[in-house]
Design a protein around this motif. Structure first.
Motif, PDB file in Angstrom:
ATOM      1  N   PHE A  32       0.884  -1.162   0.023  1.00 33.94           N
ATOM      2  CA  PHE A  32      -0.035   0.091   0.136  1.00 33.94           C
ATOM      3  C   PHE A  32       0.894   1.167   0.121  1.00 33.94           C
ATOM      4  N   SER A  33       2.168   1.033   0.725  1.00 31.52           N
ATOM      5  CA  SER A  33       2.885   2.515   0.730  1.00 31.52           C
ATOM      6  C   SER A  33       3.285   2.660  -0.510  1.00 31.52           C
ATOM      7  N   LEU A  34       3.396   1.950  -1.468  1.00 38.89           N
ATOM      8  CA  LEU A  34       4.054   2.084  -2.856  1.00 38.89           C
ATOM      9  C   LEU A  34       3.135   2.730  -3.680  1.00 38.89           C
ATOM     10  N   ILE A  35       1.824   3.020  -3.469  1.00 40.40           N
ATOM     11  CA  ILE A  35       0.995   3.808  -4.165  1.00 40.40           C
ATOM     12  C   ILE A  35       1.261   5.375  -4.235  1.00 40.40           C
ATOM     13  N   PRO A  36       1.459   6.027  -5.417  1.00 37.97           N
ATOM     14  CA  PRO A  36       1.955   7.376  -5.497  1.00 37.97           C
ATOM     15  C   PRO A  36       1.075   8.274  -4.621  1.00 37.97           C
ATOM     16  N   ILE A  37       1.327   9.437  -4.206  1.00 40.26           N
ATOM     17  CA  ILE A  37       0.546  10.261  -3.366  1.00 40.26           C
ATOM     18  C   ILE A  37      -0.506  10.894  -4.161  1.00 40.26           C
ATOM     19  N   PHE A  38      -1.649  11.172  -3.611  1.00 41.34           N
ATOM     20  CA  PHE A  38      -2.796  11.931  -4.372  1.00 41.34           C
ATOM     21  C   PHE A  38      -3.432  10.987  -5.164  1.00 41.34           C
ATOM     22  N   GLN A  39      -3.130   9.729  -5.396  1.00 45.38           N
ATOM     23  CA  GLN A  39      -3.737   8.851  -6.177  1.00 45.38           C
ATOM     24  C   GLN A  39      -4.926   8.179  -5.448  1.00 45.38           C
ATOM     25  N   TYR A  40      -6.046   8.997  -5.241  1.00 41.61           N
ATOM     26  CA  TYR A  40      -6.979   8.484  -4.344  1.00 41.61           C
ATOM     27  C   TYR A  40      -7.919   7.326  -4.808  1.00 41.61           C
ATOM     28  N   ASP A  41      -7.988   7.151  -6.164  1.00 41.67           N
ATOM     29  CA  ASP A  41      -8.992   6.026  -6.835  1.00 41.67           C
ATOM     30  C   ASP A  41      -7.989   4.768  -6.569  1.00 41.67           C
ATOM     31  N   GLN A  42      -6.660   4.857  -6.806  1.00 46.26           N
ATOM     32  CA  GLN A  42      -5.969   3.617  -6.505  1.00 46.26           C
ATOM     33  C   GLN A  42      -6.012   3.104  -5.051  1.00 46.26           C
ATOM     34  N   ALA A  43      -5.573   4.157  -4.249  1.00 44.23           N
ATOM     35  CA  ALA A  43      -5.683   4.058  -2.826  1.00 44.23           C
ATOM     36  C   ALA A  43      -6.832   3.340  -2.265  1.00 44.23           C
ATOM     37  N   TRP A  44      -8.163   3.856  -2.877  1.00 44.17           N
ATOM     38  CA  TRP A  44      -9.476   3.280  -2.517  1.00 44.17           C
ATOM     39  C   TRP A  44      -9.652   1.969  -2.978  1.00 44.17           C
ATOM     40  N   GLU A  45      -9.149   1.718  -4.038  1.00 38.81           N
ATOM     41  CA  GLU A  45      -9.429   0.220  -4.640  1.00 38.81           C
ATOM     42  C   GLU A  45      -8.580  -0.698  -4.003  1.00 38.81           C
ATOM     43  N   PHE A  46      -7.230  -0.228  -3.674  1.00 38.91           N
ATOM     44  CA  PHE A  46      -6.378  -1.064  -2.594  1.00 38.91           C
ATOM     45  C   PHE A  46      -7.120  -1.263  -1.382  1.00 38.91           C
ATOM     46  N   ILE A  47      -7.586  -0.449  -0.733  1.00 43.92           N
ATOM     47  CA  ILE A  47      -8.133  -0.555   0.612  1.00 43.92           C
ATOM     48  C   ILE A  47      -9.301  -1.518   0.583  1.00 43.92           C
ATOM     49  N   LYS A  48     -10.254  -1.344  -0.272  1.00 43.01           N
ATOM     50  CA  LYS A  48     -11.551  -2.142  -0.440  1.00 43.01           C
ATOM     51  C   LYS A  48     -10.828  -3.805  -0.658  1.00 43.01           C
ATOM     52  N   ALA A  49      -9.715  -3.986  -1.610  1.00 45.59           N
ATOM     53  CA  ALA A  49      -9.547  -5.199  -1.603  1.00 45.59           C
ATOM     54  C   ALA A  49      -8.497  -5.984  -0.552  1.00 45.59           C
ATOM     55  N   HIS A  50      -7.828  -5.112   0.100  1.00 49.70           N
ATOM     56  CA  HIS A  50      -7.057  -5.514   1.272  1.00 49.70           C
ATOM     57  C   HIS A  50      -7.595  -4.782   2.646  1.00 49.70           C
ATOM     58  N   ARG A  51      -8.504  -5.718   3.416  1.00 52.58           N
ATOM     59  CA  ARG A  51      -9.092  -5.094   4.639  1.00 52.58           C
ATOM     60  C   ARG A  51      -8.091  -5.007   5.767  1.00 52.58           C
ATOM     61  N   ASP A  52      -6.837  -5.893   5.444  1.00 44.18           N
ATOM     62  CA  ASP A  52      -6.039  -5.630   6.651  1.00 44.18           C
ATOM     63  C   ASP A  52      -5.082  -4.431   6.722  1.00 44.18           C
ATOM     64  N   VAL A  53      -5.471  -3.473   5.542  1.00 44.89           N
ATOM     65  CA  VAL A  53      -5.000  -2.213   5.625  1.00 44.89           C
ATOM     66  C   VAL A  53      -5.486  -1.149   6.721  1.00 44.89           C
ATOM     67  N   TYR A  54      -6.898  -1.386   6.768  1.00 45.03           N
ATOM     68  CA  TYR A  54      -7.587  -0.306   7.657  1.00 45.03           C
ATOM     69  C   TYR A  54      -7.631  -1.004   8.961  1.00 45.03           C
ATOM     70  N   VAL A  55      -6.475  -1.090   9.564  1.00 45.07           N
ATOM     71  CA  VAL A  55      -6.858  -1.757  11.065  1.00 45.07           C
ATOM     72  C   VAL A  55      -5.946  -0.816  12.128  1.00 45.07           C
ATOM     73  N   PRO A  56      -6.291  -1.018  13.366  1.00 41.59           N
ATOM     74  CA  PRO A  56      -5.758   0.075  14.330  1.00 41.59           C
ATOM     75  C   PRO A  56      -3.956  -0.559  14.172  1.00 41.59           C
ATOM     76  N   GLY A  57      -3.419   0.734  14.493  1.00 40.77           N
ATOM     77  CA  GLY A  57      -1.953   0.535  14.188  1.00 40.77           C
ATOM     78  C   GLY A  57      -1.322   0.693  12.844  1.00 40.77           C
ATOM     79  N   ALA A  58      -1.980   0.887  11.926  1.00 43.97           N
ATOM     80  CA  ALA A  58      -1.722   0.874  10.601  1.00 43.97           C
ATOM     81  C   ALA A  58      -0.920   2.211  10.105  1.00 43.97           C
ATOM     82  N   SER A  59      -1.567   3.150  10.593  1.00 40.03           N
ATOM     83  CA  SER A  59      -1.033   4.632  10.648  1.00 40.03           C
ATOM     84  C   SER A  59       0.244   4.824  11.345  1.00 40.03           C
TER      85      SER A  59
END
Length: 492
Positions: free
Chosen positions: A241-268
């Protein structure tokens, strides 16, 4: 309300009375033959439909190419026709119709065959090479083939429609499909939080802070404690997920929907740790990406239960107010990270290695310095009460030992001792390896150059040095004063 039964019109039903045969042939055999005939007709019809579609597709490819060739020959003349024939013979394109037929000719081979037919037709009309009417004859032949291709396509389409209508006139097993289905899908399990993540609902506890009298010397201990604390680390999904370029919101949103383990406590927090390390290693672009993605997750978390969908809807739609606020926060946070890394690198030389520092445990402790001015004089006499049984040679040896110890120190430490400043002595000790600094402290204590009226503490905690106002030190301090011209010692 009348009922519509038209959907059953295509249903083909039969019974034994529909099959008439010879009385010497059993009924079951006749039924099997009838079924086999029906299935053979269906397969033959499927084959015809597939063949018609393939022929139409092939003609649709050949027709525009033939039209282009005819126009070019009309403009450039017979030499261009000959050049195309030579090209198709020597350098044909391997593209061919997508069929499984063996030895399927390519499009160039079919065009070559048509052009050779046009050439033979022109020769049959008496038009030879070099004839001024050759160009017109070739163009006319090409256009005739264009008309033939169009007529063939029209016939193929009529036959295709006829076969498809016949195929769709009856409901067969091929038309059967699943109308609807109901299944129960178990809900996905909640992904586990990042290892070593700091919980947001961590209970508060009272912390007692102690004033550090020598913060520089304590930097090593604080750094060691921080290193021992386990920090959240990137998981494989977060690293991707960290390799996605900045401000590419479409790509980041699709990745989060496909990988639920990205949006978890401690990820930020894990992303911020990775950003700090990357910035320290000079990977500025990757560090900024980690900061950006960490803030993405933080904003989603702050917006509540539907935070991710709400946040990314505004970002994807380029809401001016929302994107401006977020992008400014990214720049400010990254600038703060750069400053923190810079300060960390500046503090690293002072706090990166273990040091020996001297600090008096009691603020009221009196520190005395006995700085030798030189070696003991040749003529030394002891006078006064208490020195009757003291040997002059022992005093001389003690004074000489003190001088030898003092001269054995480096210039920085000698200057610090002469200045009678404990802070400067600590600075000189910080520049030494730990083992050398410990040995230096022992020599200062043994020679009586530095004396405390109470115990002294090593701030690093590695070793403890206690200097007591012992009778031995007091005795030699008095002897030094006498040997250097005090009231009780005389030098001849």
């Amino acid at each position: 309300m009348p009922l519509n039964y038209s959907k059953w019109d295509k249903l083909e039903l039969s019974d034994d009375s529909d099959i008439e045969g010879h009385p010497n042939v059993d009924k079951k055999s006749l039924v099997r033959w009838k079924q086999r005939a029906i299935h053979e007709q269906r397969e033959e019809r499927k084959h015809k439909i597939a063949q018609y579609k393939a022929d139409i597709a092939c003609n649709d490819v050949l027709k525009p190419r033939m039209q282009t060739i005819a126009d070019e020959v009309a403009a450039r003349g017979p030499p261009h026709f000959s050049a195309l024939v030579e090209k198709f013979q020597t350098r044909p394109d391997p593209a061919a119709p997508p069929t499984n037929a063996p030895n399927q000719p390519t499009y160039d081979a079919m065009l070559l065959n048509l052009m050779l037919q046009v050439w033979e037709a022109a020769k049959a009309r008496g038009v030879e090479k070099g004839d001024p009417k050759l160009g017109e004859a070739l163009v006319a032949g090409l256009r005739e083939h264009l008309v033939k291709i169009e007529e063939a396509n029209a016939k193929l389409r009529v036959q295709l429609k006829k076969e498809e209508d016949e195929q769709n006139s009856k409901i067969t097993s091929d038309d059967m499909h699943e109308g609807f289905d109901s299944t129960i899908v178990a809900p996905l399990s909640t992904p586990a939080p990042i290892k070593n993540a700091i919980p947001s609902d961590k209970p508060k506890k009272t912390v007692t802070e102690f004033e550090n009298l020598n913060p520089k010397s304590a930097a090593s201990e604080a750094s060691a404690e921080e290193d021992e604390t386990d920090l959240p680390e990137l998981t494989p999904s977060l690293a991707q997920f960290s390799l996605i370029p900045i401000f590419q919101y479409d790509q980041a949103w699709e990745f989060i929907k496909a990988h639920r383990d990205v949006y978890v406590p401690g990820a930020s927090d894990a992303l911020l740790v990775a950003a700090f390390r990357a910035q320290s290693d000079g990977k500025n672009k990757y560090a900024k990406q980690c900061v950006h993605h960490s803030l993405l997750l933080q904003y989603c978390d702050k917006l509540g239960k539907d935070g991710p969908s709400v946040f990314f809807r505004k970002m994807v739609n380029r809401d001016a107010r929302a994107t401006g606020l977020f992008e400014k926060d990214v720049e400010d946070t990254y600038a703060h990270l750069i400053e923190r890394v810079r300060l960390s690198k500046e503090e690293e030389p002072a706090g990166g290695a273990e040091q020996i520092q001297l600090v008096a445990e009691n603020p009221e402790t009196q520190i005395s310095f006995n700085v030798p001015q030189g070696p003991p004089p040749e003529q030394l006499e002891l006078e006064g009460p208490g020195f009757e049984n003291v040997s002059v040679e022992e005093v001389r040896q003690a004074l000489q030992m003190r001088w030898d110890v003092f001269t054995g120190f480096d210039e920085n430490l000698q200057e610090a001792i002469k200045a009678e400043s404990l802070e400067k002595i600590n600075v000189a000790l910080a520049a030494m390896p730990v083992d050398q600094a410990e040995e230096t402290v022992k020599l200062l204590d043994m020679a009586g150059i530095l004396s405390f009226a109470g115990p002294v503490r090593d701030e690093t905690g590695r070793s403890s040095v206690a200097t007591e106002d012992a009778e031995y030190d007091a005795e030699y301090e008095d002897e030094e004063e006498e040997g250097e011209g005090g009231s009780a010692a005389k030098a001849d």
